[in-house]
Design a protein around this motif. Structure first.
Motif, PDB file in Angstrom:
ATOM      1  N   ILE A 188       0.874  -1.170   0.000  1.00  0.00           N
ATOM      2  CA  ILE A 188       0.000   0.000   0.000  1.00  0.00           C
ATOM      3  C   ILE A 188       0.915   1.225   0.000  1.00  0.00           C
ATOM      4  N   THR A 189       0.668   2.201  -0.870  1.00  0.00           N
ATOM      5  CA  THR A 189       1.544   3.370  -0.949  1.00  0.00           C
ATOM      6  C   THR A 189       0.844   4.619  -0.407  1.00  0.00           C
ATOM      7  N   PHE A 190       1.648   5.485   0.174  1.00  0.00           N
ATOM      8  CA  PHE A 190       1.197   6.762   0.721  1.00  0.00           C
ATOM      9  C   PHE A 190       2.142   7.848   0.227  1.00  0.00           C
ATOM     10  N   GLU A 191       1.625   9.037  -0.009  1.00  0.00           N
ATOM     11  CA  GLU A 191       2.458  10.159  -0.452  1.00  0.00           C
ATOM     12  C   GLU A 191       3.299  10.722   0.696  1.00  0.00           C
ATOM     13  N   THR A 192       2.757  10.719   1.909  1.00  0.00           N
ATOM     14  CA  THR A 192       3.470  11.212   3.082  1.00  0.00           C
ATOM     15  C   THR A 192       3.555  10.088   4.105  1.00  0.00           C
ATOM     16  N   ALA A 193       4.344  10.292   5.134  1.00  0.00           N
ATOM     17  CA  ALA A 193       4.499   9.265   6.171  1.00  0.00           C
ATOM     18  C   ALA A 193       3.140   8.988   6.818  1.00  0.00           C
ATOM     19  N   PRO A 194       2.671   7.746   6.755  1.00  0.00           N
ATOM     20  CA  PRO A 194       1.342   7.436   7.305  1.00  0.00           C
ATOM     21  C   PRO A 194       1.360   7.193   8.809  1.00  0.00           C
ATOM     22  N   THR A 195       0.250   7.474   9.432  1.00  0.00           N
ATOM     23  CA  THR A 195       0.060   7.119  10.839  1.00  0.00           C
ATOM     24  C   THR A 195      -0.559   5.727  10.889  1.00  0.00           C
ATOM     25  N   LEU A 196      -0.574   5.115  12.062  1.00  0.00           N
ATOM     26  CA  LEU A 196      -1.185   3.791  12.189  1.00  0.00           C
ATOM     27  C   LEU A 196      -2.672   3.830  11.854  1.00  0.00           C
ATOM     28  N   SER A 197      -3.340   4.909  12.225  1.00  0.00           N
ATOM     29  CA  SER A 197      -4.774   5.001  11.918  1.00  0.00           C
ATOM     30  C   SER A 197      -5.008   5.135  10.411  1.00  0.00           C
ATOM     31  N   GLN A 198      -4.122   5.820   9.693  1.00  0.00           N
ATOM     32  CA  GLN A 198      -4.263   5.916   8.239  1.00  0.00           C
ATOM     33  C   GLN A 198      -4.034   4.555   7.582  1.00  0.00           C
ATOM     34  N   ILE A 199      -3.073   3.804   8.093  1.00  0.00           N
ATOM     35  CA  ILE A 199      -2.823   2.462   7.555  1.00  0.00           C
ATOM     36  C   ILE A 199      -4.026   1.571   7.822  1.00  0.00           C
ATOM     37  N   ALA A 200      -4.563   1.615   9.031  1.00  0.00           N
ATOM     38  CA  ALA A 200      -5.725   0.800   9.383  1.00  0.00           C
ATOM     39  C   ALA A 200      -6.938   1.177   8.544  1.00  0.00           C
ATOM     40  N   ALA A 201      -7.098   2.457   8.240  1.00  0.00           N
ATOM     41  CA  ALA A 201      -8.229   2.891   7.422  1.00  0.00           C
ATOM     42  C   ALA A 201      -8.131   2.332   6.003  1.00  0.00           C
ATOM     43  N   ARG A 202      -6.925   2.202   5.472  1.00  0.00           N
ATOM     44  CA  ARG A 202      -6.744   1.687   4.104  1.00  0.00           C
ATOM     45  C   ARG A 202      -6.732   0.163   4.042  1.00  0.00           C
ATOM     46  N   THR A 203      -6.261  -0.507   5.091  1.00  0.00           N
ATOM     47  CA  THR A 203      -6.097  -1.961   5.032  1.00  0.00           C
ATOM     48  C   THR A 203      -7.168  -2.718   5.789  1.00  0.00           C
ATOM     49  N   GLY A 204      -7.792  -2.091   6.757  1.00  0.00           N
ATOM     50  CA  GLY A 204      -8.735  -2.799   7.607  1.00  0.00           C
ATOM     51  C   GLY A 204      -8.065  -3.235   8.894  1.00  0.00           C
ATOM     52  N   GLN A 205      -8.844  -3.681   9.832  1.00  0.00           N
ATOM     53  CA  GLN A 205      -8.326  -4.039  11.154  1.00  0.00           C
ATOM     54  C   GLN A 205      -7.662  -5.413  11.201  1.00  0.00           C
ATOM     55  N   ASP A 206      -7.916  -6.266  10.199  1.00  0.00           N
ATOM     56  CA  ASP A 206      -7.374  -7.627  10.245  1.00  0.00           C
ATOM     57  C   ASP A 206      -6.043  -7.782   9.505  1.00  0.00           C
ATOM     58  N   ALA A 207      -5.407  -6.694   9.113  1.00  0.00           N
ATOM     59  CA  ALA A 207      -4.126  -6.756   8.403  1.00  0.00           C
ATOM     60  C   ALA A 207      -2.968  -6.675   9.391  1.00  0.00           C
ATOM     61  N   TYR A 208      -1.882  -7.347   9.029  1.00  0.00           N
ATOM     62  CA  TYR A 208      -0.654  -7.291   9.813  1.00  0.00           C
ATOM     63  C   TYR A 208       0.388  -6.519   9.002  1.00  0.00           C
ATOM     64  N   ILE A 209       1.055  -5.569   9.636  1.00  0.00           N
ATOM     65  CA  ILE A 209       2.081  -4.790   8.957  1.00  0.00           C
ATOM     66  C   ILE A 209       3.377  -5.597   8.934  1.00  0.00           C
ATOM     67  N   VAL A 210       3.925  -5.788   7.746  1.00  0.00           N
ATOM     68  CA  VAL A 210       5.179  -6.514   7.587  1.00  0.00           C
ATOM     69  C   VAL A 210       6.345  -5.534   7.607  1.00  0.00           C
ATOM     70  N   SER A 211       6.224  -4.446   6.845  1.00  0.00           N
ATOM     71  CA  SER A 211       7.295  -3.450   6.816  1.00  0.00           C
ATOM     72  C   SER A 211       6.743  -2.102   6.348  1.00  0.00           C
ATOM     73  N   ILE A 212       7.473  -1.061   6.722  1.00  0.00           N
ATOM     74  CA  ILE A 212       7.168   0.295   6.270  1.00  0.00           C
ATOM     75  C   ILE A 212       8.488   0.889   5.796  1.00  0.00           C
ATOM     76  N   GLY A 213       8.483   1.435   4.601  1.00  0.00           N
ATOM     77  CA  GLY A 213       9.713   2.007   4.060  1.00  0.00           C
ATOM     78  C   GLY A 213       9.429   3.103   3.060  1.00  0.00           C
ATOM     79  N   MET A 214      10.499   3.793   2.724  1.00  0.00           N
ATOM     80  CA  MET A 214      10.402   4.853   1.736  1.00  0.00           C
ATOM     81  C   MET A 214      11.043   4.348   0.452  1.00  0.00           C
ATOM     82  N   LYS A 215      10.341   4.471  -0.667  1.00  0.00           N
ATOM     83  CA  LYS A 215      10.848   3.997  -1.949  1.00  0.00           C
ATOM     84  C   LYS A 215      10.865   5.142  -2.940  1.00  0.00           C
ATOM     85  N   ARG A 216      11.838   5.084  -3.832  1.00  0.00           N
ATOM     86  CA  ARG A 216      11.893   6.057  -4.919  1.00  0.00           C
ATOM     87  C   ARG A 216      11.059   5.547  -6.084  1.00  0.00           C
ATOM     88  N   ARG A 217      10.351   6.466  -6.708  1.00  0.00           N
ATOM     89  CA  ARG A 217       9.578   6.108  -7.894  1.00  0.00           C
ATOM     90  C   ARG A 217      10.532   5.975  -9.077  1.00  0.00           C
TER      91      ARG A 217
END
Length: 102
Positions: free
Chosen positions: A58-87
């Protein structure tokens, strides 16, 4: 009457100090420009899994908060990693060119 200043009246210490200050300011300006450029060509990628086997990015333009991640993925998702990638250049310029000549 004022006195005229000659080149020899400026101390080497003053010249060195001004030169160092100018160099520091130029480096800081360049550093800010690089950071701004990286923000424009980068995005935040959050890798999540729902079943522990497959992953989804899942991609975000700015650094996401946990609530923003939960809003996009749902409550039953597990976060594997968070990183910054170049387009990639293709993604930045919207190029839909074939990868190899046929």
């Amino acid at each position: 009457m004022g006195c005229a200043m000659t080149v020899f009246d400026v101390s080497d210490e003053l010249v060195e100090r001004l030169s160092t200050e100018t160099g520091r300011r130029l480096c800081e300006k360049a550093r800010k420009g690089r950071r701004r450029a990286l923000r424009r060509i980068s995005h935040f990628a959050v890798l999540v899994t729902y079943d522990g086997v497959t992953t989804e990015e899942i991609t975000f333009e700015t650094a996401p908060t946990l609530s923003q991640i939960a809003a996009r993925t749902g409550q039953d998702a597990y976060i594997v990693s968070i990183g910054m990638k170049r387009r990639s250049l293709r993604e930045r310029f919207g190029l839909n060119l074939p990868l190899a000549a046929e």
